[in-house]
Design a protein around this motif. Structure first.
Motif, PDB file in Angstrom:
ATOM      1  N   ASP A 283      61.743  73.498  69.729  1.00 58.58           N
ATOM      2  CA  ASP A 283      62.026  74.938  69.793  1.00 58.58           C
ATOM      3  C   ASP A 283      61.768  75.592  68.445  1.00 58.58           C
ATOM      4  OD1 ASP A 283      62.818  74.600  72.400  1.00 58.58           O
ATOM      5  OD2 ASP A 283      64.963  74.516  71.939  1.00 58.58           O
ATOM      6  N   LYS A 284      62.168  74.932  67.375  1.00 59.68           N
ATOM      7  CA  LYS A 284      61.949  75.473  66.036  1.00 59.68           C
ATOM      8  C   LYS A 284      60.459  75.521  65.702  1.00 59.68           C
ATOM      9  CE  LYS A 284      64.321  76.847  63.494  1.00 59.68           C
ATOM     10  NZ  LYS A 284      64.615  78.261  63.135  1.00 59.68           N
ATOM     11  N   LEU A 285      59.740  74.476  66.079  1.00 59.04           N
ATOM     12  CA  LEU A 285      58.290  74.450  65.824  1.00 59.04           C
ATOM     13  C   LEU A 285      57.588  75.549  66.620  1.00 59.04           C
ATOM     14  CD1 LEU A 285      55.912  73.052  64.406  1.00 59.04           C
ATOM     15  CD2 LEU A 285      55.788  71.474  66.350  1.00 59.04           C
ATOM     16  N   ARG A 286      58.009  75.744  67.861  1.00 62.40           N
ATOM     17  CA  ARG A 286      57.437  76.820  68.680  1.00 62.40           C
ATOM     18  C   ARG A 286      57.691  78.182  68.044  1.00 62.40           C
ATOM     19  NH1 ARG A 286      59.699  75.572  73.094  1.00 62.40           N
ATOM     20  NH2 ARG A 286      61.524  76.920  72.944  1.00 62.40           N
ATOM     21  N   GLU A 287      58.903  78.387  67.562  1.00 63.14           N
ATOM     22  CA  GLU A 287      59.266  79.654  66.921  1.00 63.14           C
ATOM     23  C   GLU A 287      58.421  79.893  65.667  1.00 63.14           C
ATOM     24  OE1 GLU A 287      63.059  81.181  64.293  1.00 63.14           O
ATOM     25  OE2 GLU A 287      63.471  79.949  66.068  1.00 63.14           O
ATOM     26  N   ASN A 288      58.243  78.851  64.859  1.00 64.79           N
ATOM     27  CA  ASN A 288      57.507  78.997  63.595  1.00 64.79           C
ATOM     28  C   ASN A 288      56.020  79.232  63.805  1.00 64.79           C
ATOM     29  OD1 ASN A 288      59.927  78.497  62.314  1.00 64.79           O
ATOM     30  ND2 ASN A 288      59.408  76.422  61.651  1.00 64.79           N
ATOM     31  N   THR A 289      55.436  78.548  64.783  1.00 69.94           N
ATOM     32  CA  THR A 289      53.983  78.591  64.968  1.00 69.94           C
ATOM     33  C   THR A 289      53.519  79.709  65.881  1.00 69.94           C
ATOM     34  OG1 THR A 289      54.117  77.031  66.819  1.00 69.94           O
ATOM     35  CG2 THR A 289      53.766  76.098  64.608  1.00 69.94           C
ATOM     36  N   ASN A 290      54.435  80.261  66.661  1.00 68.33           N
ATOM     37  CA  ASN A 290      54.073  81.244  67.679  1.00 68.33           C
ATOM     38  C   ASN A 290      53.094  80.660  68.695  1.00 68.33           C
ATOM     39  OD1 ASN A 290      54.399  83.801  68.853  1.00 68.33           O
ATOM     40  ND2 ASN A 290      52.548  84.582  67.866  1.00 68.33           N
ATOM     41  N   ILE A 291      53.232  79.375  68.949  1.00 73.05           N
ATOM     42  CA  ILE A 291      52.458  78.674  69.974  1.00 73.05           C
ATOM     43  C   ILE A 291      53.446  78.206  71.034  1.00 73.05           C
ATOM     44  CG2 ILE A 291      51.041  76.633  70.460  1.00 73.05           C
ATOM     45  CD1 ILE A 291      50.033  76.784  67.569  1.00 73.05           C
ATOM     46  N   GLY A 292      53.091  78.334  72.293  1.00 75.05           N
ATOM     47  CA  GLY A 292      54.011  77.999  73.380  1.00 75.05           C
ATOM     48  C   GLY A 292      54.214  76.518  73.576  1.00 75.05           C
ATOM     49  N   LEU A 293      54.693  75.843  72.546  1.00 80.54           N
ATOM     50  CA  LEU A 293      54.882  74.392  72.601  1.00 80.54           C
ATOM     51  C   LEU A 293      56.077  74.026  73.473  1.00 80.54           C
ATOM     52  CD1 LEU A 293      54.357  73.740  68.790  1.00 80.54           C
ATOM     53  CD2 LEU A 293      52.682  73.373  70.612  1.00 80.54           C
ATOM     54  N   ALA A 294      55.997  72.865  74.096  1.00 85.17           N
ATOM     55  CA  ALA A 294      57.101  72.364  74.921  1.00 85.17           C
ATOM     56  C   ALA A 294      57.227  70.863  74.712  1.00 85.17           C
ATOM     57  CB  ALA A 294      56.853  72.661  76.394  1.00 85.17           C
ATOM     58  N   ARG A 295      58.458  70.366  74.726  1.00 84.22           N
ATOM     59  CA  ARG A 295      58.682  68.929  74.596  1.00 84.22           C
ATOM     60  C   ARG A 295      58.270  68.221  75.877  1.00 84.22           C
ATOM     61  NH1 ARG A 295      63.596  69.108  74.327  1.00 84.22           N
ATOM     62  NH2 ARG A 295      64.229  68.134  76.283  1.00 84.22           N
ATOM     63  N   SER A 296      57.573  67.131  75.723  1.00 83.33           N
ATOM     64  CA  SER A 296      57.150  66.342  76.881  1.00 83.33           C
ATOM     65  C   SER A 296      58.360  65.911  77.698  1.00 83.33           C
ATOM     66  CB  SER A 296      56.360  65.124  76.418  1.00 83.33           C
ATOM     67  OG  SER A 296      56.058  64.281  77.503  1.00 83.33           O
ATOM     68  N   GLU A 297      58.275  66.035  79.005  1.00 89.64           N
ATOM     69  CA  GLU A 297      59.367  65.579  79.860  1.00 89.64           C
ATOM     70  C   GLU A 297      59.495  64.062  79.840  1.00 89.64           C
ATOM     71  OE1 GLU A 297      58.993  67.145  83.765  1.00 89.64           O
ATOM     72  OE2 GLU A 297      59.110  69.237  83.130  1.00 89.64           O
ATOM     73  N   ASN A 298      58.374  63.403  79.571  1.00 93.67           N
ATOM     74  CA  ASN A 298      58.375  61.945  79.466  1.00 93.67           C
ATOM     75  C   ASN A 298      57.815  61.593  78.094  1.00 93.67           C
ATOM     76  OD1 ASN A 298      57.822  59.165  79.587  1.00 93.67           O
ATOM     77  ND2 ASN A 298      57.421  59.236  81.785  1.00 93.67           N
ATOM     78  N   LEU A 299      58.696  61.407  77.128  1.00 95.51           N
ATOM     79  CA  LEU A 299      58.260  61.163  75.752  1.00 95.51           C
ATOM     80  C   LEU A 299      57.559  59.817  75.596  1.00 95.51           C
ATOM     81  CD1 LEU A 299      61.340  62.621  73.854  1.00 95.51           C
ATOM     82  CD2 LEU A 299      59.005  63.516  73.813  1.00 95.51           C
ATOM     83  N   ILE A 300      57.872  58.879  76.481  1.00 96.14           N
ATOM     84  CA  ILE A 300      57.154  57.597  76.460  1.00 96.14           C
ATOM     85  C   ILE A 300      55.679  57.838  76.772  1.00 96.14           C
ATOM     86  CG2 ILE A 300      56.941  55.311  77.514  1.00 96.14           C
ATOM     87  CD1 ILE A 300      59.477  55.462  75.987  1.00 96.14           C
ATOM     88  N   ASP A 301      55.431  58.583  77.828  1.00 95.79           N
ATOM     89  CA  ASP A 301      54.059  58.931  78.195  1.00 95.79           C
ATOM     90  C   ASP A 301      53.392  59.725  77.076  1.00 95.79           C
ATOM     91  OD1 ASP A 301      51.711  59.782  79.830  1.00 95.79           O
ATOM     92  OD2 ASP A 301      52.761  61.701  79.850  1.00 95.79           O
ATOM     93  N   GLY A 302      54.121  60.689  76.535  1.00 90.60           N
ATOM     94  CA  GLY A 302      53.546  61.536  75.495  1.00 90.60           C
ATOM     95  C   GLY A 302      53.188  60.777  74.242  1.00 90.60           C
ATOM     96  N   THR A 303      53.799  59.625  74.031  1.00 87.16           N
ATOM     97  CA  THR A 303      53.536  58.838  72.826  1.00 87.16           C
ATOM     98  C   THR A 303      52.424  57.818  73.039  1.00 87.16           C
ATOM     99  OG1 THR A 303      55.857  59.079  72.179  1.00 87.16           O
ATOM    100  CG2 THR A 303      54.605  57.350  71.076  1.00 87.16           C
ATOM    101  N   GLN A 304      52.367  57.228  74.226  1.00 92.23           N
ATOM    102  CA  GLN A 304      51.400  56.138  74.404  1.00 92.23           C
ATOM    103  C   GLN A 304      50.057  56.588  74.976  1.00 92.23           C
ATOM    104  OE1 GLN A 304      51.649  53.676  78.399  1.00 92.23           O
ATOM    105  NE2 GLN A 304      53.642  53.623  77.399  1.00 92.23           N
TER     106      GLN A 304
END
Length: 464
Positions: free
Chosen positions: A248-269
């Motif tokens: 949320d903080k990164l999204r606020e700073n960058t003004n990019i619609g970033l979202a945390r992966s629902e499956n962080l395992i998938d997002g990492t591998q």
């Protein structure tokens, strides 16, 4: 003699230049990875600063540092990196083993030592500000590096989209300028049917319009990040509140619609999203390659080729042939496009070569992807500003070809039929008459009827 300070790690001790903002991890990486001779992409460094800033702000808000002066210094230096002020201190080779750990540690060391400077402490005093325990707090290379890559790619893709739009508009302008010029359309490089030079330009503009839209949609594919997942996506070592708040903080700073992966395992591998985006870049490269080669062909000659358009003359083309001028801008664009296509294959192989919980080849993916975006952005800008905007038409050449090519006969078929048109073709072949002369001599058409059938309106009409 260079003054040094001594630093140590798991491997042992090492002397570091006393004034260097980087430390022992960076020194070892510089020694180990003299591969490409390329530094880490400057936009990736800036994006890394943004990631570190969001992490620092989140950690500070959650009171993980009792010393608020230190916390403020860390936030300040991360902001400096996000603005590109510390790029010169990131020394590691763009291609490196360790999934980007060398880049992350170079960043961590520079930020720690820069914070020490602000606090008035000795460089290398990591008890005061630690690259690992402070700058890397609740983080891993495995979540910060791909997140920084996605932020950098989104920023560059926005710039690329604008350049593709500008190029599209340049071709739309040529569509209007050349709307009245009837010419021979060709299939398999052979005379086919009549069209207009404007219509030819409109097809290029439409292809670029598709590219622009596809590039715009890339942001949707890249906006999901694994920041907070730490080593393999389980969030090991990071508190829940940090994981829930840092994106949320990164999204606020960058003004990019970033979202945390629902499956962080998938997002990492898994890195298939980079293959998808690279495929879209390849599609853009394909269009630039095709368009560039078309302009080279249409301008060929100028006396013994097609010569239907003129490209701007920018430099002498030969050291032995006086007066020769080459289509250097389309040639440069072709080479950029080919390089992007090659990078696409590299990205596909690198993403597919990941093992189990992590892809160790992220530096290669990052270097190739950001290079492709840069190449397309720069090539589109160059193509627009030094070539397409200055293309002119040889209307007389196009007109002469219309009057002398059997392709013109097809335009007469709706009026007089296939068999009579065939008779006219035979007359042309046996007499040396032009198409118009033979058509009038046949008695099947008047001069007015012939001219009406080859007007821009007639050849562009949808249907008969």
């Amino acid at each position: 003699m260079v003054n040094t300070r001594e630093e140590s790690d798991f491997i042992g001790k090492k002397q570091i230049p006393a004034t260097a903002l980087w430390g022992i991890h960076t020194a070892r990486a510089v020694e180990n990875f003299s591969i490409s001779g390329q530094l880490v992409h400057p936009e990736l460094i800036k994006a890394y600063g943004e990631v570190k800033l969001a992490c620092a702000q989140t950690n500070n808000a959650l009171d993980f540092w009792e010393d608020k002066t230190k916390a403020e210094a860390i936030e300040k230096v991360a902001f400096e990196m996000s603005q590109g002020l510390l790029n010169k201190h990131i020394l590691v080779d763009a291609l490196q083993g360790g999934a980007g750990t060398s880049t992350n540690m170079n960043v961590n060391e520079v930020l720690a030592n820069r914070a020490l400077q602000i606090l008035g402490k000795e460089l290398g005093d990591y008890k005061a500000v630690s690259p690992l325990d402070d700058i890397n707090l609740h983080q891993s290379t495995n979540d910060t590096y791909p997140t920084a890559l996605k932020v950098a790619a989104i920023r560059l893709l926005r710039e690329l989209e604008q350049q593709v739009l500008n190029l599209q508009e340049a071709f739309q302008q040529k569509e209007k300028e050349f709307a009245h010029i009837v010419k021979i359309g060709r299939t398999q490089l052979q005379d086919a049917v009549l069209t207009t030079l404007g219509r030819e330009m409109s097809a290029y503009a439409e292809a670029l319009n598709r590219d622009r839209w596809r590039i715009y949609k890339c942001e949707e594919r890249l906006r999901v990040v694994n920041l907070g997942g730490t080593a393999i996506g389980t969030g090991l070592g990071a508190p829940k509140q940090f994981i829930f708040r840092v994106v949320d903080k990164l999204r606020e700073n960058t003004n990019i619609g970033l979202a945390r992966s629902e499956n962080l395992i998938d997002g990492t591998q898994n890195a298939d999203v980079f293959v998808e985006v690279s495929g879209i870049l390849k599609a853009c490269a394909v269009n630039l390659l095709k368009i560039s080669n078309d302009l080279r062909l249409l301008s060929s000659g100028p006396h013994a080729g097609l010569g239907e358009i003129n490209l701007p003359q920018l430099q002498a083309g030969s050291s032995i042939m006086p007066g020769k001028v080459n289509p250097v801008i389309p040639e440069a664009v072709v080479q950029a496009a080919m390089k992007v296509m090659g990078n696409d294959q590299v990205i596909a192989q690198a993403c597919g070569a990941g093992n189990l919980e992590l892809n160790p080849f992220m530096p290669l993916i990052a270097n190739s992807l950001l290079e492709s975006i840069d190449l397309l952005k720069n090539a589109s800008k160059l193509f627009n500003e030094k070539c397409v905007s200055y293309v002119t038409a040889n209307a007389d050449v196009c007109r002469m070809r219309v009057h002398n090519s059997t392709a013109t006969i097809t335009a007469l078929v709706p009026k007089i039929g296939y068999e009579r048109c065939s008779e006219i073709v035979k007359m042309v072949e046996n007499s040396g008459l032009s198409i118009k002369e033979a058509a009038l001599k046949s008695g099947h058409l008047t001069a007015c009827e012939f001219d009406e059938l080859i007007t821009p309106e007639a050849v562009c009409r949808l249907g008969n």
